[in-house]
Design a protein around this motif. Structure first.
Motif, PDB file in Angstrom:
ATOM      1  N   ALA A 155       0.851  -1.190   0.000  1.00  0.00           N
ATOM      2  CA  ALA A 155       0.000   0.000   0.000  1.00  0.00           C
ATOM      3  C   ALA A 155       0.884   1.236   0.000  1.00  0.00           C
ATOM      4  O   ALA A 155       1.897   1.289   0.706  1.00  0.00           O
ATOM      5  CB  ALA A 155      -0.928  -0.005   1.215  1.00  0.00           C
ATOM      6  N   LEU A 156       0.516   2.216  -0.802  1.00  0.00           N
ATOM      7  CA  LEU A 156       1.300   3.445  -0.861  1.00  0.00           C
ATOM      8  C   LEU A 156       1.393   4.068   0.526  1.00  0.00           C
ATOM      9  O   LEU A 156       2.449   4.565   0.924  1.00  0.00           O
ATOM     10  CB  LEU A 156       0.685   4.420  -1.861  1.00  0.00           C
ATOM     11  N   ALA A 157       0.314   4.012   1.298  1.00  0.00           N
ATOM     12  CA  ALA A 157       0.339   4.560   2.660  1.00  0.00           C
ATOM     13  C   ALA A 157       1.367   3.836   3.528  1.00  0.00           C
ATOM     14  O   ALA A 157       2.070   4.468   4.330  1.00  0.00           O
ATOM     15  CB  ALA A 157      -1.046   4.469   3.293  1.00  0.00           C
ATOM     16  N   ASP A 158       1.486   2.518   3.368  1.00  0.00           N
ATOM     17  CA  ASP A 158       2.471   1.756   4.140  1.00  0.00           C
ATOM     18  C   ASP A 158       3.894   2.117   3.729  1.00  0.00           C
ATOM     19  O   ASP A 158       4.780   2.221   4.575  1.00  0.00           O
ATOM     20  CB  ASP A 158       2.243   0.251   3.980  1.00  0.00           C
ATOM     21  N   LEU A 159       4.127   2.302   2.425  1.00  0.00           N
ATOM     22  CA  LEU A 159       5.458   2.704   1.971  1.00  0.00           C
ATOM     23  C   LEU A 159       5.813   4.081   2.534  1.00  0.00           C
ATOM     24  O   LEU A 159       6.913   4.287   3.035  1.00  0.00           O
ATOM     25  CB  LEU A 159       5.541   2.731   0.449  1.00  0.00           C
ATOM     26  N   LEU A 160       4.874   5.013   2.485  1.00  0.00           N
ATOM     27  CA  LEU A 160       5.136   6.358   3.014  1.00  0.00           C
ATOM     28  C   LEU A 160       5.389   6.312   4.520  1.00  0.00           C
ATOM     29  O   LEU A 160       6.253   7.034   5.025  1.00  0.00           O
ATOM     30  CB  LEU A 160       3.991   7.301   2.675  1.00  0.00           C
ATOM     31  N   ALA A 161       4.650   5.471   5.244  1.00  0.00           N
ATOM     32  CA  ALA A 161       4.892   5.328   6.679  1.00  0.00           C
ATOM     33  C   ALA A 161       6.294   4.752   6.917  1.00  0.00           C
ATOM     34  O   ALA A 161       7.009   5.207   7.821  1.00  0.00           O
ATOM     35  CB  ALA A 161       3.830   4.427   7.305  1.00  0.00           C
ATOM     36  N   HIS A 162       6.702   3.800   6.106  1.00  0.00           N
ATOM     37  CA  HIS A 162       8.041   3.219   6.212  1.00  0.00           C
ATOM     38  C   HIS A 162       9.114   4.290   5.991  1.00  0.00           C
ATOM     39  O   HIS A 162      10.172   4.262   6.616  1.00  0.00           O
ATOM     40  CB  HIS A 162       8.189   2.087   5.188  1.00  0.00           C
ATOM     41  N   LEU A 163       8.816   5.250   5.122  1.00  0.00           N
ATOM     42  CA  LEU A 163       9.753   6.326   4.810  1.00  0.00           C
ATOM     43  C   LEU A 163       9.587   7.538   5.722  1.00  0.00           C
ATOM     44  O   LEU A 163      10.258   8.550   5.537  1.00  0.00           O
ATOM     45  CB  LEU A 163       9.569   6.778   3.353  1.00  0.00           C
ATOM     46  N   ASN A 164       8.675   7.435   6.708  1.00  0.00           N
ATOM     47  CA  ASN A 164       8.338   8.569   7.582  1.00  0.00           C
ATOM     48  C   ASN A 164       7.937   9.787   6.763  1.00  0.00           C
ATOM     49  O   ASN A 164       8.377  10.906   7.021  1.00  0.00           O
ATOM     50  CB  ASN A 164       9.508   8.920   8.512  1.00  0.00           C
ATOM     51  N   ALA A 165       7.075   9.564   5.762  1.00  0.00           N
ATOM     52  CA  ALA A 165       6.681  10.634   4.851  1.00  0.00           C
ATOM     53  C   ALA A 165       5.169  10.724   4.709  1.00  0.00           C
ATOM     54  O   ALA A 165       4.668  11.060   3.651  1.00  0.00           O
ATOM     55  CB  ALA A 165       7.322  10.407   3.489  1.00  0.00           C
ATOM     56  N   GLY A 166       4.435  10.408   5.762  1.00  0.00           N
ATOM     57  CA  GLY A 166       2.983  10.448   5.689  1.00  0.00           C
ATOM     58  C   GLY A 166       2.440  11.863   5.571  1.00  0.00           C
ATOM     59  O   GLY A 166       3.112  12.834   5.884  1.00  0.00           O
ATOM     60  N   GLY A 167       1.193  11.962   5.093  1.00  0.00           N
ATOM     61  CA  GLY A 167       0.499  13.246   5.033  1.00  0.00           C
ATOM     62  C   GLY A 167       0.946  14.156   3.911  1.00  0.00           C
ATOM     63  O   GLY A 167       0.699  15.351   3.945  1.00  0.00           O
ATOM     64  N   GLN A 168       1.612  13.602   2.914  1.00  0.00           N
ATOM     65  CA  GLN A 168       2.098  14.420   1.811  1.00  0.00           C
ATOM     66  C   GLN A 168       1.333  14.093   0.534  1.00  0.00           C
ATOM     67  O   GLN A 168       0.808  12.998   0.374  1.00  0.00           O
ATOM     68  CB  GLN A 168       3.589  14.164   1.580  1.00  0.00           C
ATOM     69  N   THR A 169       1.301  15.058  -0.374  1.00  0.00           N
ATOM     70  CA  THR A 169       0.807  14.789  -1.714  1.00  0.00           C
ATOM     71  C   THR A 169       1.918  14.059  -2.452  1.00  0.00           C
ATOM     72  O   THR A 169       3.089  14.373  -2.304  1.00  0.00           O
ATOM     73  CB  THR A 169       0.460  16.102  -2.440  1.00  0.00           C
ATOM     74  N   VAL A 170       1.534  13.066  -3.242  1.00  0.00           N
ATOM     75  CA  VAL A 170       2.501  12.250  -3.956  1.00  0.00           C
ATOM     76  C   VAL A 170       2.239  12.385  -5.443  1.00  0.00           C
ATOM     77  O   VAL A 170       1.101  12.276  -5.897  1.00  0.00           O
ATOM     78  CB  VAL A 170       2.384  10.769  -3.536  1.00  0.00           C
ATOM     79  N   GLU A 171       3.296  12.624  -6.205  1.00  0.00           N
ATOM     80  CA  GLU A 171       3.194  12.593  -7.654  1.00  0.00           C
ATOM     81  C   GLU A 171       3.817  11.281  -8.106  1.00  0.00           C
ATOM     82  O   GLU A 171       5.000  11.020  -7.860  1.00  0.00           O
ATOM     83  CB  GLU A 171       3.924  13.770  -8.294  1.00  0.00           C
ATOM     84  N   ALA A 172       3.008  10.436  -8.738  1.00  0.00           N
ATOM     85  CA  ALA A 172       3.463   9.140  -9.231  1.00  0.00           C
ATOM     86  C   ALA A 172       3.801   9.291 -10.708  1.00  0.00           C
ATOM     87  O   ALA A 172       2.992   9.812 -11.481  1.00  0.00           O
ATOM     88  CB  ALA A 172       2.373   8.094  -9.032  1.00  0.00           C
ATOM     89  N   MET A 173       5.003   8.835 -11.092  1.00  0.00           N
ATOM     90  CA  MET A 173       5.472   9.018 -12.469  1.00  0.00           C
ATOM     91  C   MET A 173       5.891   7.690 -13.073  1.00  0.00           C
ATOM     92  O   MET A 173       6.462   6.838 -12.399  1.00  0.00           O
ATOM     93  CB  MET A 173       6.642   9.999 -12.486  1.00  0.00           C
ATOM     94  N   ALA A 174       5.623   7.556 -14.372  1.00  0.00           N
ATOM     95  CA  ALA A 174       5.905   6.329 -15.110  1.00  0.00           C
ATOM     96  C   ALA A 174       7.166   6.467 -15.946  1.00  0.00           C
ATOM     97  O   ALA A 174       7.697   7.560 -16.122  1.00  0.00           O
ATOM     98  CB  ALA A 174       4.723   6.000 -16.015  1.00  0.00           C
ATOM     99  N   LEU A 175       7.607   5.343 -16.482  1.00  0.00           N
ATOM    100  CA  LEU A 175       8.771   5.331 -17.362  1.00  0.00           C
ATOM    101  C   LEU A 175       8.603   6.278 -18.547  1.00  0.00           C
ATOM    102  O   LEU A 175       9.557   6.875 -19.011  1.00  0.00           O
ATOM    103  CB  LEU A 175       9.025   3.913 -17.896  1.00  0.00           C
ATOM    104  N   ASN A 176       7.367   6.413 -19.049  1.00  0.00           N
ATOM    105  CA  ASN A 176       7.115   7.293 -20.196  1.00  0.00           C
ATOM    106  C   ASN A 176       6.820   8.730 -19.764  1.00  0.00           C
ATOM    107  O   ASN A 176       6.352   9.530 -20.566  1.00  0.00           O
ATOM    108  CB  ASN A 176       5.979   6.746 -21.054  1.00  0.00           C
ATOM    109  N   ASP A 177       7.072   9.045 -18.488  1.00  0.00           N
ATOM    110  CA  ASP A 177       6.874  10.370 -17.885  1.00  0.00           C
ATOM    111  C   ASP A 177       5.414  10.746 -17.661  1.00  0.00           C
ATOM    112  O   ASP A 177       5.121  11.886 -17.307  1.00  0.00           O
ATOM    113  CB  ASP A 177       7.591  11.474 -18.679  1.00  0.00           C
ATOM    114  N   TYR A 178       4.470   9.808 -17.853  1.00  0.00           N
ATOM    115  CA  TYR A 178       3.098  10.076 -17.438  1.00  0.00           C
ATOM    116  C   TYR A 178       3.137  10.300 -15.939  1.00  0.00           C
ATOM    117  O   TYR A 178       3.859   9.609 -15.209  1.00  0.00           O
ATOM    118  CB  TYR A 178       2.178   8.895 -17.784  1.00  0.00           C
ATOM    119  N   ALA A 179       2.382  11.273 -15.451  1.00  0.00           N
ATOM    120  CA  ALA A 179       2.394  11.574 -14.016  1.00  0.00           C
ATOM    121  C   ALA A 179       0.978  11.803 -13.526  1.00  0.00           C
ATOM    122  O   ALA A 179       0.121  12.305 -14.261  1.00  0.00           O
ATOM    123  CB  ALA A 179       3.247  12.805 -13.743  1.00  0.00           C
ATOM    124  N   ALA A 180       0.734  11.424 -12.281  1.00  0.00           N
ATOM    125  CA  ALA A 180      -0.568  11.621 -11.639  1.00  0.00           C
ATOM    126  C   ALA A 180      -0.339  12.044 -10.199  1.00  0.00           C
ATOM    127  O   ALA A 180       0.532  11.504  -9.520  1.00  0.00           O
ATOM    128  CB  ALA A 180      -1.379  10.330 -11.693  1.00  0.00           C
TER     129      ALA A 180
END
Length: 186
Positions: free
Chosen positions: A97-122
């Motif tokens: 879960a993205l939330a679990d990864l962010l908790a592992h990184l101590n980075a909760g509560g942030q907006t995340v931009e997810a980017m693909a190999l072709n530079d598509y971003a969301a």
């Protein structure tokens, strides 16, 4: 310019297929086998995401680093079965879960931009990062690793069948195939 999702969903696979047909590389070269490739976090630049299933994390402080596929697999697994608009029928997905990864990184509560190999971003809003109910970084579909030519090696997706909230164009647009970078914004 905001391009309608249906158009992107049609054009992106065609562009990837054309690039593969004419021999263009779709990503950077994999890390060499050896001690350096086994490291779990490597400092890298934003312009050089790590290939081979690794996920580049771009924190607000600019100190980018990579998370290996092995590290993602070592985190708490999230599994669900869902249908998607890109596949036929329902499939079983395994990932973190993205939330679990962010908790592992101590980075909760942030907006995340997810980017693909072709530079598509969301942009993934903080409200989507609910533990157990939000997006998952899948590395397996139906028990098999996700191949690069088949949505992988990482696919950020939602458990679409679990809620009508997830079956909207805006949520579909936040699903990122061939995920390779996460930018964390405060």
């Amino acid at each position: 310019m905001l391009v309608p999702f249906a158009f992107r969903a049609l054009v992106a696979p065609l562009a990837i297929a054309l690039a593969l047909a004419i021999g263009l590389p779709l990503g950077p070269k994999p890390l060499p086998v050896g001690e350096a490739a086994s490291l779990m976090a490597l400092p890298i630049s934003e312009q050089a995401p790590v290939a081979g299933g690794a996920l580049t994390i771009l924190p607000p402080d600019g100190a980018a680093f990579a998370i290996s596929l092995e590290t993602l697999r070592s985190l708490k697994r999230t599994q669900f079965t869902t249908s998607t608009i890109w596949t036929d029928g329902s499939h079983h997905f395994t990932g973190v879960a993205l939330a679990d990864l962010l908790a592992h990184l101590n980075a909760g509560g942030q907006t995340v931009e997810a980017m693909a190999l072709n530079d598509y971003a969301a942009m993934i809003p903080p409200g989507d990062l609910r533990h157990g109910a939000g997006p998952v970084i899948a590395y397996e579909m139906d028990g098999q690793p996700l191949p690069r030519r088949g949505f992988g090696p990482l696919w950020l997706l939602y458990p679409f069948d679990s809620s009508a909230y997830f079956r909207t164009e805006s949520v579909y647009a936040r699903s990122v195939t061939q995920l390779n970078r996460l930018r964390l914004d405060p």
